[in-house]
Design a protein around this motif. Structure first.
Motif, PDB file in Angstrom:
ATOM      1  N   THR A  12     -34.269  17.323  -2.168  1.00 50.69           N
ATOM      2  CA  THR A  12     -33.695  16.057  -2.734  1.00 50.69           C
ATOM      3  C   THR A  12     -35.014  15.226  -2.943  1.00 50.69           C
ATOM      4  OG1 THR A  12     -33.115  15.408  -0.604  1.00 50.69           O
ATOM      5  CG2 THR A  12     -31.608  16.277  -1.215  1.00 50.69           C
ATOM      6  N   ALA A  13     -34.425  14.213  -4.406  1.00 51.93           N
ATOM      7  CA  ALA A  13     -35.336  13.500  -4.534  1.00 51.93           C
ATOM      8  C   ALA A  13     -35.301  12.191  -3.712  1.00 51.93           C
ATOM      9  CB  ALA A  13     -35.174  13.313  -6.292  1.00 51.93           C
ATOM     10  N   ALA A  14     -33.432  11.847  -3.784  1.00 49.52           N
ATOM     11  CA  ALA A  14     -33.043  10.570  -3.342  1.00 49.52           C
ATOM     12  C   ALA A  14     -31.913  10.645  -2.945  1.00 49.52           C
ATOM     13  CB  ALA A  14     -32.888   9.533  -4.364  1.00 49.52           C
ATOM     14  N   GLU A  15     -31.401  10.301  -1.596  1.00 50.53           N
ATOM     15  CA  GLU A  15     -30.141  10.411  -0.561  1.00 50.53           C
ATOM     16  C   GLU A  15     -29.700   9.396   0.167  1.00 50.53           C
ATOM     17  OE1 GLU A  15     -29.146  13.669   2.966  1.00 50.53           O
ATOM     18  OE2 GLU A  15     -30.730  13.854   2.050  1.00 50.53           O
ATOM     19  N   LEU A  16     -28.599   9.129  -0.327  1.00 46.71           N
ATOM     20  CA  LEU A  16     -27.418   8.291   0.863  1.00 46.71           C
ATOM     21  C   LEU A  16     -26.800   8.869   1.747  1.00 46.71           C
ATOM     22  CD1 LEU A  16     -28.328   7.010  -1.681  1.00 46.71           C
ATOM     23  CD2 LEU A  16     -26.316   5.373  -1.960  1.00 46.71           C
ATOM     24  N   ARG A  17     -27.389   8.336   2.561  1.00 49.83           N
ATOM     25  CA  ARG A  17     -26.526   8.964   4.332  1.00 49.83           C
ATOM     26  C   ARG A  17     -25.523   7.481   5.110  1.00 49.83           C
ATOM     27  NH1 ARG A  17     -31.793  12.140   7.091  1.00 49.83           N
ATOM     28  NH2 ARG A  17     -32.137  13.542   5.624  1.00 49.83           N
ATOM     29  N   ASP A  18     -24.253   8.055   4.407  1.00 51.85           N
ATOM     30  CA  ASP A  18     -23.166   7.390   5.498  1.00 51.85           C
ATOM     31  C   ASP A  18     -23.772   6.423   5.136  1.00 51.85           C
ATOM     32  OD1 ASP A  18     -20.555   6.745   6.523  1.00 51.85           O
ATOM     33  OD2 ASP A  18     -21.697   6.738   8.482  1.00 51.85           O
ATOM     34  N   VAL A  19     -23.753   5.238   4.026  1.00 46.41           N
ATOM     35  CA  VAL A  19     -24.228   4.069   3.351  1.00 46.41           C
ATOM     36  C   VAL A  19     -23.242   3.362   2.994  1.00 46.41           C
ATOM     37  CG1 VAL A  19     -24.968   2.507   1.516  1.00 46.41           C
ATOM     38  CG2 VAL A  19     -26.449   4.632   2.416  1.00 46.41           C
ATOM     39  N   THR A  20     -23.229   2.028   4.027  1.00 42.56           N
ATOM     40  CA  THR A  20     -22.292   1.025   3.329  1.00 42.56           C
ATOM     41  C   THR A  20     -22.924   0.020   3.013  1.00 42.56           C
ATOM     42  OG1 THR A  20     -22.615   0.186   5.530  1.00 42.56           O
ATOM     43  CG2 THR A  20     -20.166   1.351   5.227  1.00 42.56           C
ATOM     44  N   ARG A  21     -22.341  -0.331   1.928  1.00 38.16           N
ATOM     45  CA  ARG A  21     -22.367  -1.948   1.547  1.00 38.16           C
ATOM     46  C   ARG A  21     -21.926  -3.281   1.366  1.00 38.16           C
ATOM     47  NH1 ARG A  21     -25.168  -6.479   0.679  1.00 38.16           N
ATOM     48  NH2 ARG A  21     -26.337  -7.130  -0.178  1.00 38.16           N
ATOM     49  N   GLU A  22     -22.205  -4.447   1.819  1.00 39.25           N
ATOM     50  CA  GLU A  22     -21.071  -5.547   2.012  1.00 39.25           C
ATOM     51  C   GLU A  22     -21.339  -6.367   2.078  1.00 39.25           C
ATOM     52  OE1 GLU A  22     -19.891  -5.328   6.392  1.00 39.25           O
ATOM     53  OE2 GLU A  22     -18.265  -3.511   6.095  1.00 39.25           O
ATOM     54  N   TYR A  23     -20.502  -7.413   0.929  1.00 37.29           N
ATOM     55  CA  TYR A  23     -21.076  -8.444   0.015  1.00 37.29           C
ATOM     56  C   TYR A  23     -20.223 -10.216   1.316  1.00 37.29           C
ATOM     57  CZ  TYR A  23     -22.991  -5.689  -3.260  1.00 37.29           C
ATOM     58  OH  TYR A  23     -24.137  -4.525  -4.217  1.00 37.29           O
ATOM     59  N   GLY A  24     -20.274 -10.894   0.680  1.00 35.20           N
ATOM     60  CA  GLY A  24     -20.067 -11.780   1.488  1.00 35.20           C
ATOM     61  C   GLY A  24     -19.881 -12.640   2.880  1.00 35.20           C
ATOM     62  N   GLY A  25     -19.188 -13.636   2.963  1.00 39.55           N
ATOM     63  CA  GLY A  25     -18.628 -14.493   4.176  1.00 39.55           C
ATOM     64  C   GLY A  25     -18.373 -13.514   5.620  1.00 39.55           C
ATOM     65  N   LYS A  26     -18.235 -13.575   6.878  1.00 40.61           N
ATOM     66  CA  LYS A  26     -17.158 -13.287   7.823  1.00 40.61           C
ATOM     67  C   LYS A  26     -16.008 -13.111   7.568  1.00 40.61           C
ATOM     68  CE  LYS A  26     -17.312 -15.745  11.577  1.00 40.61           C
ATOM     69  NZ  LYS A  26     -17.563 -16.393  13.301  1.00 40.61           N
ATOM     70  N   HIS A  27     -15.063 -14.316   6.592  1.00 39.12           N
ATOM     71  CA  HIS A  27     -13.656 -14.389   6.858  1.00 39.12           C
ATOM     72  C   HIS A  27     -14.112 -13.815   5.736  1.00 39.12           C
ATOM     73  CE1 HIS A  27     -14.046 -16.262   9.890  1.00 39.12           C
ATOM     74  NE2 HIS A  27     -13.928 -17.523   9.906  1.00 39.12           N
ATOM     75  N   ALA A  28     -15.046 -13.318   4.692  1.00 36.55           N
ATOM     76  CA  ALA A  28     -14.363 -13.032   3.084  1.00 36.55           C
ATOM     77  C   ALA A  28     -15.192 -11.906   3.021  1.00 36.55           C
ATOM     78  CB  ALA A  28     -14.448 -13.411   2.245  1.00 36.55           C
ATOM     79  N   ARG A  29     -15.150 -10.618   3.322  1.00 34.97           N
ATOM     80  CA  ARG A  29     -16.029  -8.945   3.226  1.00 34.97           C
ATOM     81  C   ARG A  29     -15.451  -8.614   2.292  1.00 34.97           C
ATOM     82  NH1 ARG A  29     -21.000 -10.119   5.202  1.00 34.97           N
ATOM     83  NH2 ARG A  29     -21.486  -8.187   5.485  1.00 34.97           N
TER      84      ARG A  29
END
Length: 250
Positions: A12-29
């Motif tokens: 593999t040249a690139a790999e994501l493993r169980d990736v999460t990406r979240e935006y926003g504040g604590k009450h609006a994720r």
């Protein structure tokens, strides 16, 4: 299917493993990526598709080290870049990653030759006129070296952008809607070029697109929905891609 892993043959040249990406504040994720695991084999072309808001561009940006992930692991060229420092990521992007976008992002005051040489200058590397001209020749623009962007068609500008991305010989070429601003003839020319880069030069390409015909030129297509990998297809037809995409959007 959360955490669905896509593994094709080859390293593999690139790999994501169980990736999460979240935006926003604590009450609006907002969770743009939700447990994504996907590997991009060396010397292959992978298209990434999905409905609007499915996480396509976020996946591309995380894989390229442009965005910090909220969880999971990102590898580029076998190297874990998940927690890399900003300076390290900047150097890595200049040396190992190429970018092509829908908007060509060329500098209007520079010639095609100067635009292509720019990444080498920014990286503090020696600029070889022979190498710059060779990469422009490889995209069919040997006779446009001294033309500025305004003197080039949209398809020619995108080919300059591809040459600029390739001049550093990147580990992975990331393309975000590279044919989105082009007419059908120019789009075919650009897709033919990307196909040659994979087949003749062994380049790894990861491309986000909304166009089934463009995705069908790739070796494999990864489908996202609600930030998750939900399907994949190997060497699909444009009709098959369109049908699978329509099923996700229904």
């Amino acid at each position: 299917m959360v955490g669905m892993t896509i593994q094709l043959q080859r390293a593999t040249a690139a790999e994501l493993r169980d990736v999460t990406r979240e935006y926003g504040g604590k009450h609006a994720r907002v969770r743009a990526l939700d447990g994504v695991s996907v590997a991009f084999p060396r010397g292959s072309w992978t298209a990434v598709m999905g409905p609007s808001g499915s996480g396509k561009s976020t996946l591309l940006q995380c894989a390229a080290g442009l965005e910090q992930v909220s969880g999971g692991q990102v590898l580029l060229g076998g190297r874990d870049i998940t927690n890399a420092a900003d300076r390290e990521l900047t150097a890595l992007r200049r040396e190992q990653v190429g970018f092509v976008f829908q908007s060509f992002n060329l500098i209007g005051s520079l010639t095609a030759e100067q635009n292509v040489a720019l990444p080498l200058k920014l990286a503090g590397r020696r600029v070889s006129t022979r190498d710059v001209r060779a990469v422009l020749g490889s995209v069919g623009l040997a006779d446009r070296l001294r033309h500025r962007p305004r003197e080039l068609s949209g398809g020619q500008q995108q080919r300059v952008a591809i040459a600029r991305a390739m001049v550093t010989r990147p580990e992975v070429l990331f393309a975000d809607e590279p044919t989105g601003a082009l007419d059908s003839k120019s789009a075919r020319t650009v897709l033919d070029l990307l196909r040659r880069l994979v087949d003749a030069a062994g380049q790894t390409i990861v491309m986000v697109t909304h166009d089934p015909a463009a995705a069908a030129r790739a070796d494999a297509v990864v489908f996202l929905s609600d930030g998750r990998v939900v399907d994949r297809a190997v060497s699909p037809s444009a009709r098959e891609v369109a049908d699978r995409l329509a099923a996700l959007e229904s």
